[in-house]
Design a protein around this motif. Structure first.
Motif, PDB file in Angstrom:
ATOM      1  N   LEU A 106       0.844  -1.191   0.000  1.00 13.65           N
ATOM      2  CA  LEU A 106       0.000   0.000   0.000  1.00 13.65           C
ATOM      3  C   LEU A 106       0.881   1.242   0.000  1.00 13.65           C
ATOM      4  CD1 LEU A 106      -2.422  -0.961   2.942  1.00 13.65           C
ATOM      5  CD2 LEU A 106      -2.758  -1.418   0.508  1.00 13.65           C
ATOM      6  N   LEU A 107       0.304   2.365  -0.424  1.00 12.51           N
ATOM      7  CA  LEU A 107       1.014   3.643  -0.394  1.00 12.51           C
ATOM      8  C   LEU A 107       0.581   4.428   0.836  1.00 12.51           C
ATOM      9  CD1 LEU A 107       2.923   5.578  -1.999  1.00 12.51           C
ATOM     10  CD2 LEU A 107       0.851   6.543  -3.017  1.00 12.51           C
ATOM     11  N   GLU A 108       1.545   4.925   1.596  1.00 12.95           N
ATOM     12  CA  GLU A 108       1.266   5.808   2.736  1.00 12.95           C
ATOM     13  C   GLU A 108       2.181   7.014   2.624  1.00 12.95           C
ATOM     14  OE1 GLU A 108       2.045   5.470   7.371  1.00 12.95           O
ATOM     15  OE2 GLU A 108       0.234   4.366   6.785  1.00 12.95           O
ATOM     16  N   ASP A 109       1.613   8.151   2.288  1.00 12.47           N
ATOM     17  CA  ASP A 109       2.369   9.370   2.033  1.00 12.47           C
ATOM     18  C   ASP A 109       3.334   9.118   0.870  1.00 12.47           C
ATOM     19  OD1 ASP A 109       3.112  11.984   2.241  1.00 12.47           O
ATOM     20  OD2 ASP A 109       4.448  11.677   3.932  1.00 12.47           O
ATOM     21  N   HIS A 122      13.878 -20.524  -3.882  1.00 13.07           N
ATOM     22  CA  HIS A 122      15.293 -20.516  -4.245  1.00 13.07           C
ATOM     23  C   HIS A 122      16.156 -20.133  -3.046  1.00 13.07           C
ATOM     24  CE1 HIS A 122      14.829 -21.128  -8.556  1.00 13.07           C
ATOM     25  NE2 HIS A 122      13.908 -20.179  -8.594  1.00 13.07           N
ATOM     26  N   ALA A 123      17.357 -20.682  -2.994  1.00 13.59           N
ATOM     27  CA  ALA A 123      18.289 -20.314  -1.936  1.00 13.59           C
ATOM     28  C   ALA A 123      18.653 -18.840  -2.030  1.00 13.59           C
ATOM     29  CB  ALA A 123      19.546 -21.179  -2.018  1.00 13.59           C
ATOM     30  N   VAL A 124      18.801 -18.342  -3.267  1.00 16.93           N
ATOM     31  CA  VAL A 124      19.077 -16.914  -3.483  1.00 16.93           C
ATOM     32  C   VAL A 124      17.755 -16.228  -3.775  1.00 16.93           C
ATOM     33  CG1 VAL A 124      20.288 -15.219  -4.889  1.00 16.93           C
ATOM     34  CG2 VAL A 124      21.372 -17.421  -4.400  1.00 16.93           C
ATOM     35  N   ARG A 125      17.328 -15.374  -2.851  1.00  9.06           N
ATOM     36  CA  ARG A 125      16.045 -14.687  -2.993  1.00  9.06           C
ATOM     37  C   ARG A 125      16.083 -13.381  -2.225  1.00  9.06           C
ATOM     38  NH1 ARG A 125      14.943 -19.082   0.558  1.00  9.06           N
ATOM     39  NH2 ARG A 125      14.288 -18.403   2.638  1.00  9.06           N
ATOM     40  N   MET A 126      15.078 -12.541  -2.484  1.00  5.19           N
ATOM     41  CA  MET A 126      14.992 -11.249  -1.814  1.00  5.19           C
ATOM     42  C   MET A 126      14.667 -11.445  -0.343  1.00  5.19           C
ATOM     43  SD  MET A 126      12.526  -8.020  -2.698  1.00  5.19           S
ATOM     44  CE  MET A 126      12.657  -6.493  -1.796  1.00  5.19           C
ATOM     45  N   VAL A 127      15.364 -10.718   0.527  1.00  8.12           N
ATOM     46  CA  VAL A 127      15.098 -10.764   1.961  1.00  8.12           C
ATOM     47  C   VAL A 127      14.247  -9.550   2.326  1.00  8.12           C
ATOM     48  CG1 VAL A 127      16.107 -10.740   4.269  1.00  8.12           C
ATOM     49  CG2 VAL A 127      17.262 -11.967   2.418  1.00  8.12           C
ATOM     50  N   SER A 128      13.035  -9.776   2.796  1.00  7.00           N
ATOM     51  CA  SER A 128      12.136  -8.693   3.180  1.00  7.00           C
ATOM     52  C   SER A 128      11.107  -9.258   4.141  1.00  7.00           C
ATOM     53  CB  SER A 128      11.453  -8.097   1.945  1.00  7.00           C
ATOM     54  OG  SER A 128      10.621  -9.070   1.341  1.00  7.00           O
ATOM     55  N   ALA A 129      10.145  -8.416   4.544  1.00  9.06           N
ATOM     56  CA  ALA A 129       9.128  -8.876   5.480  1.00  9.06           C
ATOM     57  C   ALA A 129       7.882  -8.027   5.344  1.00  9.06           C
ATOM     58  CB  ALA A 129       9.648  -8.799   6.913  1.00  9.06           C
ATOM     59  N   ALA A 130       6.717  -8.644   5.583  1.00  6.55           N
ATOM     60  CA  ALA A 130       5.470  -7.879   5.624  1.00  6.55           C
ATOM     61  C   ALA A 130       5.580  -6.865   6.756  1.00  6.55           C
ATOM     62  CB  ALA A 130       4.296  -8.820   5.848  1.00  6.55           C
ATOM     63  N   GLY A 131       5.074  -5.669   6.512  1.00 11.11           N
ATOM     64  CA  GLY A 131       5.166  -4.604   7.485  1.00 11.11           C
ATOM     65  C   GLY A 131       6.332  -3.666   7.243  1.00 11.11           C
ATOM     66  N   ARG A 132       7.249  -4.051   6.372  1.00 12.04           N
ATOM     67  CA  ARG A 132       8.395  -3.198   6.078  1.00 12.04           C
ATOM     68  C   ARG A 132       7.953  -1.963   5.299  1.00 12.04           C
ATOM     69  NH1 ARG A 132      13.740  -4.790   2.432  1.00 12.04           N
ATOM     70  NH2 ARG A 132      15.114  -3.151   3.231  1.00 12.04           N
ATOM     71  N   ARG A 133       8.624  -0.851   5.540  1.00 15.82           N
ATOM     72  CA  ARG A 133       8.329   0.417   4.867  1.00 15.82           C
ATOM     73  C   ARG A 133       9.552   0.846   4.058  1.00 15.82           C
ATOM     74  NH1 ARG A 133       5.153   5.264   6.271  1.00 15.82           N
ATOM     75  NH2 ARG A 133       4.245   4.041   7.965  1.00 15.82           N
ATOM     76  N   LEU A 134       9.326   1.254   2.795  1.00 12.41           N
ATOM     77  CA  LEU A 134      10.410   1.721   1.932  1.00 12.41           C
ATOM     78  C   LEU A 134       9.966   2.974   1.179  1.00 12.41           C
ATOM     79  CD1 LEU A 134      11.742  -1.569   0.272  1.00 12.41           C
ATOM     80  CD2 LEU A 134      12.838  -0.253   2.091  1.00 12.41           C
ATOM     81  N   PRO A 135      10.909   3.808   0.748  1.00 16.01           N
ATOM     82  CA  PRO A 135      10.548   4.970  -0.087  1.00 16.01           C
ATOM     83  C   PRO A 135       9.882   4.501  -1.374  1.00 16.01           C
ATOM     84  CG  PRO A 135      12.798   5.168   0.724  1.00 16.01           C
ATOM     85  CD  PRO A 135      12.356   3.773   1.037  1.00 16.01           C
TER      86      PRO A 135
END
Length: 257
Positions: A106-109, A122-135
């Protein structure tokens, strides 16, 4: 499972006809479209009208449109929807198809917030998590959501002269260049991000719409650079669009005929 009840099936077939065209039909229209006996159609239409599923069209004798009851049912369904839960379900299906990491955000501001995530195996994959905020301007989902804003709202969130943070050397930090990129995203209907939030990952994203047609989220597929190619990008764009359309449909959106 029990058997299907023919009369109920026919009544539902009639109601679904009203989703097409201008949303009005006469009994002869229904007879012609469904190839049902005239008497059967008149009895079903009379019953549906008596229960407020259909109502006569003012000034057009013999024509009907949907009544208040389908709206009430749809509103109750919408109240029970959980975007995060529906997003996880759709993301799981997309991830099973491509075996890459799938997010719904979702977009917030001027940030995106990830509300659903399904990992690649895959062993090589993006590391992230639900709830994370990014620009937002550094991500495919964020750019997709920014591109969906009305021009005045976008200008308020990202004004000329705004300082846009860089997450990698490839991040877009100039508002003018960002607006050019957003214009291209609007034209194509899909967003692409190449190593702009993570130097080892590229992403594609597509818009998710609610029942009013408003973009409320975006679905993305993230791929490590070692598995990225232009051919793979094309495949994943199509899959992201398909997944976003499925999630939109779950939220009540229906593409115009």
């Amino acid at each position: 499972m029990g058997r299907l009840v023919p009369a109920v099936t026919r009544a539902l077939d009639i109601l679904e006809l009203f989703l097409e065209g201008d949303g009005t039909l006469s009994a002869p229209d229904i007879v012609r479209r469904l190839q049902l006996p005239r008497t059967t159609v008149h009895e079903l239409v009379t019953t549906l009208a008596a229960r407020s599923y259909l109502v006569p069209v003012p000034g057009q004798p013999g024509r009907y449109r949907l009544g208040v009851r389908p709206y009430q049912l749809g509103s109750r369904y919408a109240e029970q929807l959980d975007l995060a839960a529906e997003g996880r379900e759709v993301a799981r299906g997309v991830a099973e198809t491509c075996d890459e990491t799938v997010h719904v955000a979702l977009l917030e501001d001027t940030d995106v917030i990830y509300i659903a995530k399904v990992d690649s195996t895959h062993a090589v994959r993006m590391v992230s998590a639900a709830g994370r905020r990014l620009p937002a301007h550094c991500t495919a989902v964020g750019k997709m959501l920014l591109a969906s804003l009305p021009e005045r709202e976008l200008a308020a969130r990202v004004p000329d002269g705004a300082e846009l943070a860089a997450m990698t050397p490839d991040s877009l930090t100039d508002p003018g260049r960002l607006r050019d990129a957003l214009a291209e995203i609007r034209r194509r209907g899909v967003a692409v991000e190449r190593r702009e939030s993570n130097p080892d990952v590229s992403c594609v994203a597509a818009p998710v719409r609610d029942r009013t047609g408003r973009v409320v989220a975006a679905l993305s597929i993230s791929v490590p650079t070692i598995r990225w190619s232009e051919e793979r990008r094309t495949e994943l764009e199509a899959l992201a669009v398909k997944g976003a359309a499925e999630l939109s449909e779950r939220l009540g959106h229906r593409e115009a005929a």
